[in-house]
Structure formats: structure tokens, C-alpha cells
Write a protein that holds these residues in place. Structure first.
Motif, PDB file in Angstrom:
ATOM      1  N   ASN A  86       0.780  -1.117  -0.006  1.00 39.48           N
ATOM      2  CA  ASN A  86      -0.197   0.202  -0.109  1.00 39.48           C
ATOM      3  C   ASN A  86       0.900   1.187  -0.123  1.00 39.48           C
ATOM      4  OD1 ASN A  86      -2.602  -1.417   0.357  1.00 39.48           O
ATOM      5  ND2 ASN A  86      -2.012  -1.741   2.443  1.00 39.48           N
ATOM      6  N   GLY A  87       2.070   1.344  -0.291  1.00 42.64           N
ATOM      7  CA  GLY A  87       2.926   2.028  -0.401  1.00 42.64           C
ATOM      8  C   GLY A  87       3.560   2.618   0.966  1.00 42.64           C
ATOM      9  N   HIS A  88       4.107   3.954   0.876  1.00 42.35           N
ATOM     10  CA  HIS A  88       4.626   4.626   2.202  1.00 42.35           C
ATOM     11  C   HIS A  88       3.685   5.629   2.508  1.00 42.35           C
ATOM     12  CE1 HIS A  88       8.307   2.304   2.034  1.00 42.35           C
ATOM     13  NE2 HIS A  88       8.315   2.224   0.761  1.00 42.35           N
ATOM     14  N   ASN A 112       4.202   5.948 -11.555  1.00 42.97           N
ATOM     15  CA  ASN A 112       3.296   5.140 -10.789  1.00 42.97           C
ATOM     16  C   ASN A 112       3.112   3.774 -11.827  1.00 42.97           C
ATOM     17  OD1 ASN A 112       1.754   4.476  -8.632  1.00 42.97           O
ATOM     18  ND2 ASN A 112      -0.044   5.174  -9.769  1.00 42.97           N
ATOM     19  N   LEU A 113       4.151   3.413 -12.614  1.00 42.69           N
ATOM     20  CA  LEU A 113       4.233   2.438 -13.533  1.00 42.69           C
ATOM     21  C   LEU A 113       3.473   1.248 -13.152  1.00 42.69           C
ATOM     22  CD1 LEU A 113       4.507   1.631 -16.643  1.00 42.69           C
ATOM     23  CD2 LEU A 113       7.007   1.040 -15.935  1.00 42.69           C
ATOM     24  N   PHE A 114       3.873   0.545 -12.121  1.00 41.72           N
ATOM     25  CA  PHE A 114       3.453  -0.804 -11.990  1.00 41.72           C
ATOM     26  C   PHE A 114       2.296  -0.875 -10.834  1.00 41.72           C
ATOM     27  CE2 PHE A 114       8.055  -1.103 -12.957  1.00 41.72           C
ATOM     28  CZ  PHE A 114       7.741  -1.651 -14.221  1.00 41.72           C
ATOM     29  N   SER A 115       1.628   0.302 -10.533  1.00 45.44           N
ATOM     30  CA  SER A 115       0.577   0.159  -9.799  1.00 45.44           C
ATOM     31  C   SER A 115      -0.697   0.268 -10.360  1.00 45.44           C
ATOM     32  CB  SER A 115       0.751   1.345  -8.644  1.00 45.44           C
ATOM     33  OG  SER A 115      -0.627   1.475  -7.659  1.00 45.44           O
ATOM     34  N   GLU A 117      -3.306   1.440  -8.723  1.00 41.39           N
ATOM     35  CA  GLU A 117      -3.964   2.331  -8.053  1.00 41.39           C
ATOM     36  C   GLU A 117      -3.368   3.898  -8.133  1.00 41.39           C
ATOM     37  OE1 GLU A 117      -4.806   1.246  -3.814  1.00 41.39           O
ATOM     38  OE2 GLU A 117      -4.508  -0.851  -4.311  1.00 41.39           O
ATOM     39  N   ALA A 118      -4.297   4.692  -8.053  1.00 42.37           N
ATOM     40  CA  ALA A 118      -3.773   6.144  -8.216  1.00 42.37           C
ATOM     41  C   ALA A 118      -2.703   6.390  -7.101  1.00 42.37           C
ATOM     42  CB  ALA A 118      -4.808   7.138  -8.174  1.00 42.37           C
ATOM     43  N   LEU A 119      -1.824   7.283  -7.098  1.00 42.54           N
ATOM     44  CA  LEU A 119      -0.807   7.739  -6.397  1.00 42.54           C
ATOM     45  C   LEU A 119      -0.743   9.316  -6.104  1.00 42.54           C
ATOM     46  CD1 LEU A 119       1.858   7.384  -4.548  1.00 42.54           C
ATOM     47  CD2 LEU A 119       3.166   7.710  -6.354  1.00 42.54           C
ATOM     48  N   LEU A 120      -1.202   9.706  -4.877  1.00 40.21           N
ATOM     49  CA  LEU A 120      -1.263  11.140  -4.386  1.00 40.21           C
ATOM     50  C   LEU A 120       0.047  11.458  -3.978  1.00 40.21           C
ATOM     51  CD1 LEU A 120      -2.766  13.495  -3.816  1.00 40.21           C
ATOM     52  CD2 LEU A 120      -3.479  12.784  -1.440  1.00 40.21           C
ATOM     53  N   SER A 160       0.230  19.610  -5.286  1.00 40.98           N
ATOM     54  CA  SER A 160       0.194  18.329  -4.902  1.00 40.98           C
ATOM     55  C   SER A 160      -0.372  17.768  -6.595  1.00 40.98           C
ATOM     56  CB  SER A 160      -1.009  17.913  -4.010  1.00 40.98           C
ATOM     57  OG  SER A 160      -2.267  18.378  -4.600  1.00 40.98           O
ATOM     58  N   VAL A 161      -0.361  16.604  -6.586  1.00 40.57           N
ATOM     59  CA  VAL A 161      -0.615  15.655  -7.906  1.00 40.57           C
ATOM     60  C   VAL A 161      -1.026  14.284  -7.888  1.00 40.57           C
ATOM     61  CG1 VAL A 161       1.684  15.045  -8.563  1.00 40.57           C
ATOM     62  CG2 VAL A 161       0.116  15.500 -10.434  1.00 40.57           C
ATOM     63  N   VAL A 162      -1.887  13.895  -8.514  1.00 38.31           N
ATOM     64  CA  VAL A 162      -2.307  12.545  -8.322  1.00 38.31           C
ATOM     65  C   VAL A 162      -1.852  11.640  -9.914  1.00 38.31           C
ATOM     66  CG1 VAL A 162      -4.134  10.829  -8.416  1.00 38.31           C
ATOM     67  CG2 VAL A 162      -4.399  13.035  -7.243  1.00 38.31           C
ATOM     68  N   ILE A 163      -1.119  10.985  -9.648  1.00 37.51           N
ATOM     69  CA  ILE A 163      -0.520   9.916 -10.823  1.00 37.51           C
ATOM     70  C   ILE A 163      -1.302   8.821 -10.971  1.00 37.51           C
ATOM     71  CG2 ILE A 163       1.522   9.108 -11.479  1.00 37.51           C
ATOM     72  CD1 ILE A 163       3.353  10.407  -9.677  1.00 37.51           C
ATOM     73  N   PRO A 164      -2.055   8.688 -12.212  1.00 38.18           N
ATOM     74  CA  PRO A 164      -3.020   7.681 -12.510  1.00 38.18           C
ATOM     75  C   PRO A 164      -2.196   6.368 -12.517  1.00 38.18           C
ATOM     76  CG  PRO A 164      -2.610   8.777 -14.349  1.00 38.18           C
ATOM     77  CD  PRO A 164      -1.692   9.559 -13.458  1.00 38.18           C
ATOM     78  N   PRO A 165      -2.799   5.289 -12.199  1.00 29.82           N
ATOM     79  CA  PRO A 165      -2.265   3.751 -12.322  1.00 29.82           C
ATOM     80  C   PRO A 165      -1.695   3.565 -13.574  1.00 29.82           C
ATOM     81  CG  PRO A 165      -4.631   3.616 -11.507  1.00 29.82           C
ATOM     82  CD  PRO A 165      -4.151   5.097 -11.998  1.00 29.82           C
ATOM     83  N   GLY A 166      -0.386   3.102 -13.449  1.00 28.35           N
ATOM     84  CA  GLY A 166       0.431   3.035 -14.655  1.00 28.35           C
ATOM     85  C   GLY A 166       0.855   4.254 -15.455  1.00 28.35           C
TER      86      GLY A 166
END
Length: 453
Positions: A86-88, A112-115, A117-120, A160-166
Motif C-alpha cells: 500500500n505504499g509509504h 506509478n508504472l507498476f501500480s 491504484e492512483a498515487l497522491l 500536489s498531484v495525482v499520478i494515475p495507475p500505470g
């Protein structure tokens, strides 16, 4: 309904539609999504691994000349960090990286290539490391920033930014004078769970983590944990209008530096970077330990195949001027073993064709000796010899660097020279890597003649 009321309702409806359309266009702009433009298509191709072109920022802060962006550091995403599904969440990650060329501003790429889920990313920052005291490649590691160098990073003018899955994201321009041959601290805060962590496992130097949002900390006291990996960060570019461009090296563990001294910056690409900095070239290391030309090894953190990742990890870098290929030995020695040399050379030729499609010259190396390694057999040695014969013939790359002849023992040509052997019969020592970095001809990298094949 009277006519006047009808007009009022119609006007209200049109206003709502206009607001929705404006919101959509604003969102697309914030994501750098001008897919109809030539640059937008190049960025999409690079992100998908099928094409090239300099990456553009998420925001609108790109300089008038996009060609002025030059890659100074890179690490290829290799897989998912184990043990943190679930990340850090709630932590700050301070990646320590080393520049190969300097500039007047910087930008970063997060992946966020290998997830799935979106990364905030809550906040991000960049600073020159306080450890840059003249010692070779930051031997005195420190998570502390040099006074006056801490800068907050924005994405589309937002903190802030949200990186989409992959997906991946490129930051806005950050005004910071970046010296060449120096350590940078790139810190990101991940306030919420974000799925598996895209990382590079062989940093050969520590990066750090702290509890809470410590992105703007000048000191390193909060960064109490360290690990020899790079998380999320895959590139740092600098603004340098006098530079030629970057040499992007795609390779395996020999390019990743396995066998070299920890924390010393003794990869052969580090030695090369020191040599060519005066020629206006950055050097980007896209090596992944265990990487193969033909097959992926994602589960083991050894990355997609070189054929699959070439567009993203090489052609997608900023200011790529020349491509260097050091690959093929893992196709032979890793199971399932590839025993058809023609398949390996065909894969290498495919990399050359991809680069030629973008007008780039390709320099490639022969496969180095592994006779002292337990995986060596006469049958596999014969495959290596056949691949090397094809490379030396000039039919695979535009220029050839014969690392095999440089490193091999003259009395046992299938083995590394004893002083060039790290001890496992496969990976060079510090002396071996230094010899490799000195052996590459600068004329092969900066010549003006076009690709030959």
C-alpha cells in the motif's frame, strides 16, 4: 411556461454547459494532455513505450525551446518494491541522485508504472545535497540540504498531484542552479495509501524516509530510515541551452553497476559522465540488473524486456542525443536460456531500428566474459561468441565498443581478467568498470555523421 422564463432557463443551461466544458479543458491542460498536438502525440508514444520525444511538463512552464531540457540523471523503473503493498502512506521519501550535467533550472519525473491504484503526491521538493564537499560522488552521505537550495516543486502550478495507475508525471520548471557532478535531494510526501511502489532496487547508495511531511526540511534529522533504492523518481532534467544532449545507456547489471563499491559512484557510466561533461553531454543510466532483450522479469524486479521498455526508458528521455546498448548476456545465462544467437541479435537490431526512426545513432557493446561464473557452460559460451561475431561485423549497431576484448583474460578468453573481476566471474570490479568508462571513444558519441545502418 412564458417566453421570458424559457429564455432564462436556456441561458442558465448554456452557462452550466460552458462551465463543464471549461472544467474538462482545464483538467486536460493540467495533465499535459494536448493529445492533438505533435508534442502531445510524442509524449503519449514515449509513455506507451512505442516512440520518442522529449518529455514535457505537466504545467505550462516549459521554456520556449523544449530542446534546452537535457537529462542529467535517470533510473529505469524495474518493478514493485516488496513488503509495501500500500505504499509509504504518511511518509516522506528523500531520493539521493547524482547529476551528470548542470543547468539553470530543473524538473523531475515521477512514475506509478507498476501500480493499479492512483498515487497522491502531497508535496515534493528538490535541493542540492549538503554532502557535496568535493569528495568523490558523495561518499559522505547526507539527507541534509545545502543552505539556500531548497525548492518546492509544483505540477501544473499546484503543489500536489495525482499520478494515475500505470502513469507518470513531469513537474513544472524549478528555478535552481544545478551543478554538474553533484548530489541532489528529491523528496516526495505520500499522505495516503497508493498501492505498490514503483522502484529501482539497485541504487548502490542510500535514500531516506521520514514520518510525516518533511519535504521542506533542510536538515536530515527526521530521516531516520534508509534503503539502497530509488522510489517513484525516474528522471531529473536540467535547463541547459549550451548542452549537446544526453547519452542514454540501456543495459543490465553491468550497467547498473553490480560489483562496484557501494556509495562510491564507480559504475562505468559514472566514469564516462566525468569524461564527457566537457563535451556538453549528460549521461543517463537506464540499466536494470537481470534485464534481458527478449523476456521480461517483472516479478523479480528485473524489469520489462528491453524491447518493451526502450521507448519509455530511452527514447522518452529529454534531449537524447545518442543511444548506448549493453545487453544480451542475461538472455543467455538466465532461465529459460536463449540458445539461438540469431534471436538475440534480431532483438538488438530491433532496438537499433527504433532509435534510427528518431534519427539517433546507436553505439553498442559486445557481450562480456562470464567463464568464471557457475552458470557458464560450453554451449552458452558458443552462443555468446556467435552474438559477439554478429556485433563485430557491424550489422547490429552503428558503432561497436568491444568490452569483451577489453575485459577478458588474454590467457583464458572466456573469463574476466583477474583484476577486472569483482569475484563472481560475471560482474567487473571497480578497476574493470573504470577501464570500461575510459574505453568508450568520445568521438563515437559526438560525431556528426548520421546513423550508418
Amino acid at each position: 411556461m412564458n417566453r421570458q422564463r424559457g429564455f432564462v432557463l436556456l441561458a442558465g443551461l448554456m452557462t452550466v454547459v460552458a462551465l463543464v466544458v471549461a472544467t474538462i479543458f482545464a483538467a486536460v491542460g493540467a495533465l499535459g494532455g494536448d493529445g492533438g498536438s505533435d508534442q502531445g502525440r510524442r509524449d503519449q508514444a514515449a509513455a506507451s513505450g512505442s516512440g520518442a520525444g522529449a518529455r514535457t511538463p505537466v504545467g505550462s512552464a516549459a521554456p520556449a525551446s523544449a530542446d534546452a531540457w537535457i537529462g542529467t540523471w535517470a533510473a529505469a523503473p524495474a518493478g514493485v518494491e516488496p513488503g509495501v503493498p500500500n505504499g509509504h502512506a504518511g511518509r516522506s521519501i528523500r531520493n539521493v541522485v547524482h547529476t551528470s550535467i548542470g543547468g539553470t533550472a530543473a524538473r523531475i519525473t515521477l512514475s506509478n508504472l507498476f501500480s493499479r491504484e492512483a498515487l497522491l503526491i502531497g508535496h515534493a521538493s528538490i535541493a542540492v545535497s549538503h554532502s557535496n564537499d568535493g569528495d568523490d560522488h558523495g561518499r559522505h552521505e547526507s539527507p541534509s540540504a545545502a543552505p539556500g537550495t531548497m525548492r518546492l516543486i509544483t505540477f501544473g502550478k499546484k503543489t500536489s498531484v495525482v499520478i494515475p495507475p500505470g502513469g507518470r508525471v513531469v513537474s513544472d520548471l524549478v528555478r535552481l542552479r544545478v551543478p554538474y557532478d553533484t548530489d541532489l535531494l528529491v523528496t516526495v510526501h505520500t499522505p495516503a495509501p497508493g498501492g505498490p511502489v514503483t522502484y529501482h532496487p539497485r541504487a548502490l547508495r542510500p535514500s531516506y524516509t521520514a514520518v510525516g511531511d518533511r519535504t521542506r526540511d533542510l536538515g536530515g534529522a527526521a530521516y531516520t530510515e534508509s534503503a539502497p533504492v530509488w522510489r517513484y523518481l525516474t528522471a531529473v532534467d536540467v535547463l541547459n541551452r549550451r548542452a549537446r544532449g544526453s547519452v542514454v545507456v540501456i543495459g543490465d547489471s553491468i550497467t547498473d553497476g553490480i560489483g562496484s563499491s557501494y556509495g562510491a559512484g564507480h559504475r562505468w557510466t559514472d566514469v564516462l559522465a566525468d569524461r564527457v561533461s566537457g563535451s556538453g553531454l549528460g549521461v543517463l543510466n537506464a540499466g536494470i540488473s537481470g534485464n534481458r532483450v527478449l523476456r521480461p522479469s517483472l516479478a523479480a524486479g528485473k524489469g520489462p524486456s528491453a524491447l518493451a521498455r526502450f521507448g519509455r526508458d530511452v527514447l522518452g528521455q529529454a534531449g537524447t542525443e545518442v543511444v548506448f546498448v549493453e545487453l544480451g548476456i542475461n538472455d543467455i545465462i538466465r532461465r529459460p536460456n536463449e540458445t539461438d544467437p540469431d534471436r538475440i541479435t534480431a532483438g538488438l537490431k530491433s532496438l537499433t531500428r527504433q532509435a534510427h526512426a528518431w534519427g539517433l545513432r546507436v553505439v553498442g557493446s559486445t557481450l562480456t566474459p562470464f567463464g568464471g561464473n557457475p552458470r557458464h557452460t560450453d554451449r552458452l559460451e558458443a552462443v555468446r561468441d556467435r552474438v559477439n561475431d554478429a556485433i563485430r561485423s557491424g550489422e547490429v549497431f552503428d558503432r561497436t565498443v568491444d568490452f569483451d576484448r577489453l575485459l577478458r583474460d588474454p590467457y583464458a578468453p572466456d573469463r574476466l581478467r583477474p583484476d577486472y573481476d569483482s569475484g563472481d566471474g560475471l560482474h567487473p570490479s571497480d578497476n574493470g568498470y573504470a577501464a570500461m568508462g575510459r574505453f568508450v571513444g568520445i568521438e563515437d558519441l559526438v560525431g556528426k555523421e548520421p546513423a550508418l545502418l
